[in-house]
Scaffold this motif. Sequence first.
Motif, mmCIF file in Angstrom:
data_model
loop_
_atom_site.group_PDB
_atom_site.id
_atom_site.type_symbol
_atom_site.label_atom_id
_atom_site.label_comp_id
_atom_site.label_asym_id
_atom_site.label_seq_id
_atom_site.Cartn_x
_atom_site.Cartn_y
_atom_site.Cartn_z
ATOM 1 N N THR A 122 0.859 -1.183 0.000
ATOM 2 C CA THR A 122 0.000 0.000 0.000
ATOM 3 C C THR A 122 0.897 1.235 0.000
ATOM 4 O O THR A 122 1.797 1.349 0.828
ATOM 5 N N SER A 123 0.663 2.139 -0.967
ATOM 6 C CA SER A 123 1.585 3.276 -1.088
ATOM 7 C C SER A 123 0.937 4.640 -0.889
ATOM 8 O O SER A 123 1.602 5.658 -1.031
ATOM 9 N N PHE A 124 -0.354 4.645 -0.583
ATOM 10 C CA PHE A 124 -1.031 5.941 -0.420
ATOM 11 C C PHE A 124 -2.066 5.771 0.684
ATOM 12 O O PHE A 124 -2.755 4.763 0.733
ATOM 13 N N PRO A 125 -2.209 6.755 1.576
ATOM 14 C CA PRO A 125 -3.164 6.622 2.685
ATOM 15 C C PRO A 125 -4.599 6.843 2.212
ATOM 16 O O PRO A 125 -4.825 7.336 1.100
ATOM 17 N N TYR A 126 -5.539 6.466 3.049
ATOM 18 C CA TYR A 126 -6.933 6.742 2.711
ATOM 19 C C TYR A 126 -7.236 8.179 3.096
ATOM 20 O O TYR A 126 -7.176 8.556 4.262
ATOM 21 N N ILE A 127 -7.581 8.982 2.099
ATOM 22 C CA ILE A 127 -7.990 10.365 2.325
ATOM 23 C C ILE A 127 -9.229 10.579 1.470
ATOM 24 O O ILE A 127 -9.183 10.356 0.255
ATOM 25 N N PRO A 128 -10.356 10.962 2.097
ATOM 26 C CA PRO A 128 -11.572 11.188 1.312
ATOM 27 C C PRO A 128 -11.284 12.144 0.155
ATOM 28 O O PRO A 128 -10.689 13.203 0.355
ATOM 29 N N GLY A 129 -11.695 11.731 -1.054
ATOM 30 C CA GLY A 129 -11.433 12.561 -2.226
ATOM 31 C C GLY A 129 -10.227 12.078 -3.028
ATOM 32 O O GLY A 129 -9.988 12.530 -4.142
ATOM 33 N N PHE A 130 -9.478 11.131 -2.454
ATOM 34 C CA PHE A 130 -8.254 10.649 -3.103
ATOM 35 C C PHE A 130 -8.140 9.130 -3.091
ATOM 36 O O PHE A 130 -7.048 8.567 -3.162
ATOM 37 N N LEU A 131 -9.291 8.494 -3.035
ATOM 38 C CA LEU A 131 -9.312 7.028 -2.942
ATOM 39 C C LEU A 131 -8.610 6.341 -4.109
ATOM 40 O O LEU A 131 -7.951 5.314 -3.935
ATOM 41 N N SER A 132 -8.732 6.903 -5.307
ATOM 42 C CA SER A 132 -8.166 6.232 -6.483
ATOM 43 C C SER A 132 -6.657 6.043 -6.393
ATOM 44 O O SER A 132 -6.129 5.046 -6.871
ATOM 45 N N PHE A 133 -5.975 6.989 -5.765
ATOM 46 C CA PHE A 133 -4.520 6.890 -5.688
ATOM 47 C C PHE A 133 -4.100 5.754 -4.760
ATOM 48 O O PHE A 133 -3.011 5.214 -4.890
ATOM 49 N N ARG A 134 -4.972 5.387 -3.861
ATOM 50 C CA ARG A 134 -4.685 4.294 -2.942
ATOM 51 C C ARG A 134 -5.007 2.935 -3.570
ATOM 52 O O ARG A 134 -4.285 1.970 -3.368
ATOM 53 N N GLU A 135 -6.098 2.898 -4.351
ATOM 54 C CA GLU A 135 -6.566 1.602 -4.827
ATOM 55 C C GLU A 135 -6.261 1.218 -6.273
ATOM 56 O O GLU A 135 -6.138 0.036 -6.588
ATOM 57 N N ILE A 136 -6.161 2.196 -7.160
ATOM 58 C CA ILE A 136 -6.031 1.844 -8.581
ATOM 59 C C ILE A 136 -4.761 1.065 -8.962
ATOM 60 O O ILE A 136 -4.825 0.153 -9.780
ATOM 61 N N PRO A 137 -3.601 1.383 -8.373
ATOM 62 C CA PRO A 137 -2.409 0.618 -8.780
ATOM 63 C C PRO A 137 -2.589 -0.897 -8.662
ATOM 64 O O PRO A 137 -2.272 -1.642 -9.602
ATOM 65 N N ALA A 138 -3.119 -1.365 -7.548
ATOM 66 C CA ALA A 138 -3.316 -2.805 -7.379
ATOM 67 C C ALA A 138 -4.429 -3.316 -8.297
ATOM 68 O O ALA A 138 -4.368 -4.433 -8.811
ATOM 69 N N VAL A 139 -5.439 -2.476 -8.527
ATOM 70 C CA VAL A 139 -6.536 -2.873 -9.420
ATOM 71 C C VAL A 139 -6.003 -3.095 -10.837
ATOM 72 O O VAL A 139 -6.393 -4.049 -11.520
ATOM 73 N N LEU A 140 -5.094 -2.231 -11.283
ATOM 74 C CA LEU A 140 -4.512 -2.400 -12.626
ATOM 75 C C LEU A 140 -3.738 -3.713 -12.707
ATOM 76 O O LEU A 140 -3.784 -4.413 -13.719
ATOM 77 N N ASP A 141 -3.031 -4.058 -11.626
ATOM 78 C CA ASP A 141 -2.306 -5.335 -11.603
ATOM 79 C C ASP A 141 -3.271 -6.497 -11.803
ATOM 80 O O ASP A 141 -3.000 -7.432 -12.554
ATOM 81 N N ALA A 142 -4.399 -6.428 -11.106
ATOM 82 C CA ALA A 142 -5.378 -7.520 -11.195
ATOM 83 C C ALA A 142 -6.029 -7.559 -12.577
ATOM 84 O O ALA A 142 -6.258 -8.638 -13.134
ATOM 85 N N LEU A 143 -6.294 -6.398 -13.140
ATOM 86 C CA LEU A 143 -6.934 -6.357 -14.466
ATOM 87 C C LEU A 143 -5.999 -6.880 -15.557
ATOM 88 O O LEU A 143 -6.444 -7.464 -16.541
ATOM 89 N N GLU A 144 -4.708 -6.681 -15.372
ATOM 90 C CA GLU A 144 -3.747 -7.153 -16.378
ATOM 91 C C GLU A 144 -3.792 -8.661 -16.553
ATOM 92 O O GLU A 144 -3.460 -9.178 -17.604
ATOM 93 N N LYS A 145 -4.204 -9.352 -15.501
ATOM 94 C CA LYS A 145 -4.222 -10.823 -15.553
ATOM 95 C C LYS A 145 -5.477 -11.376 -16.218
ATOM 96 O O LYS A 145 -5.550 -12.562 -16.527
ATOM 97 N N ILE A 146 -6.468 -10.505 -16.400
ATOM 98 C CA ILE A 146 -7.744 -10.962 -16.960
ATOM 99 C C ILE A 146 -7.650 -11.177 -18.471
ATOM 100 O O ILE A 146 -7.056 -10.386 -19.180
ATOM 101 N N LYS A 147 -8.227 -12.291 -18.933
ATOM 102 C CA LYS A 147 -8.213 -12.585 -20.376
ATOM 103 C C LYS A 147 -9.502 -12.151 -21.045
ATOM 104 O O LYS A 147 -9.509 -11.730 -22.203
ATOM 105 N N ILE A 148 -10.610 -12.271 -20.329
ATOM 106 C CA ILE A 148 -11.903 -11.863 -20.888
ATOM 107 C C ILE A 148 -12.112 -10.384 -20.585
ATOM 108 O O ILE A 148 -12.252 -9.997 -19.419
#
Length: 221
Positions: free
Chosen positions: A78-104
């Motif tokens: 985890t590289s960014f704290p939870y701050i209301p208004g800035f959730l994407s910076f905390r969650e998107i990096p890992a989400v992109l990793d997970a999406l990269e593995k998807i074939k469909i």
Amino acid sequence: MKIYQDHAWPVNLEEAIAIQERLRYQVIPSDQLKQPVQYVAGVDMGFESNGTISRAAVAVLSFPDLQVVETSLAYRPTSFPYIPGFLSFREIPAVLDALEKIKIIPDIILCDGQGIAHPRRFGIASHLGVILDMPTIGVAKSLLIGKHEQLPDTKGSWQPLIHKSETIGAVLRTRSGVKPVYVSIGHRISLNTAIDYVLSCTPKYRLPETTRIADKLASAR
DNA sequence: GCGACAG
DNA sequence: ATCTTGTCGC
């Protein structure tokens, strides 16, 4: 799926605000969906080790029958704290990793959190949508900003969510007699279409099946 | 200045 | 988000 590019991730709020202000104008608030919609995906996050490890989960379901066809998990520090208004910076990096593995490749992604129902109109669903240039919808369990009239407690009823005289989303009753959810467009979709898909993905419970499946994966120990 | 505040 | 058991209501 292949993820071609993403901007450098900010280290402080000043940089984060600059990214939001720069990218917010790329959001497309009208329908640009592949037809017919065959697959819908849900993304969700979990955390481990006192929050130091982020765990992203993606679930791809067929549409409209909502059967799970593919899932993936990704972990990263985890590289960014939870701050209301800035959730994407905390969650998107890992989400992109997970999406990269998807074939469909899904035709729409439902995100846990707001789309444009955000102080700078650039919540996590919009941010993810713009990065991927894919249709996304924000479905949040609670309110970040905006006001709305009371709504009937019957499934399917909704009220516009207003902020500064602007309609930024909808408060939607996905189940009779249960707390509503907050729907807002992420990217490449209109609000009315977003509401339709959220209802289509929510046959029984308060939250869309996409989110529920992704949530189970992200919570699984 | 005071309160509100996605996950 | 996460820490955590039982319990109220349909």
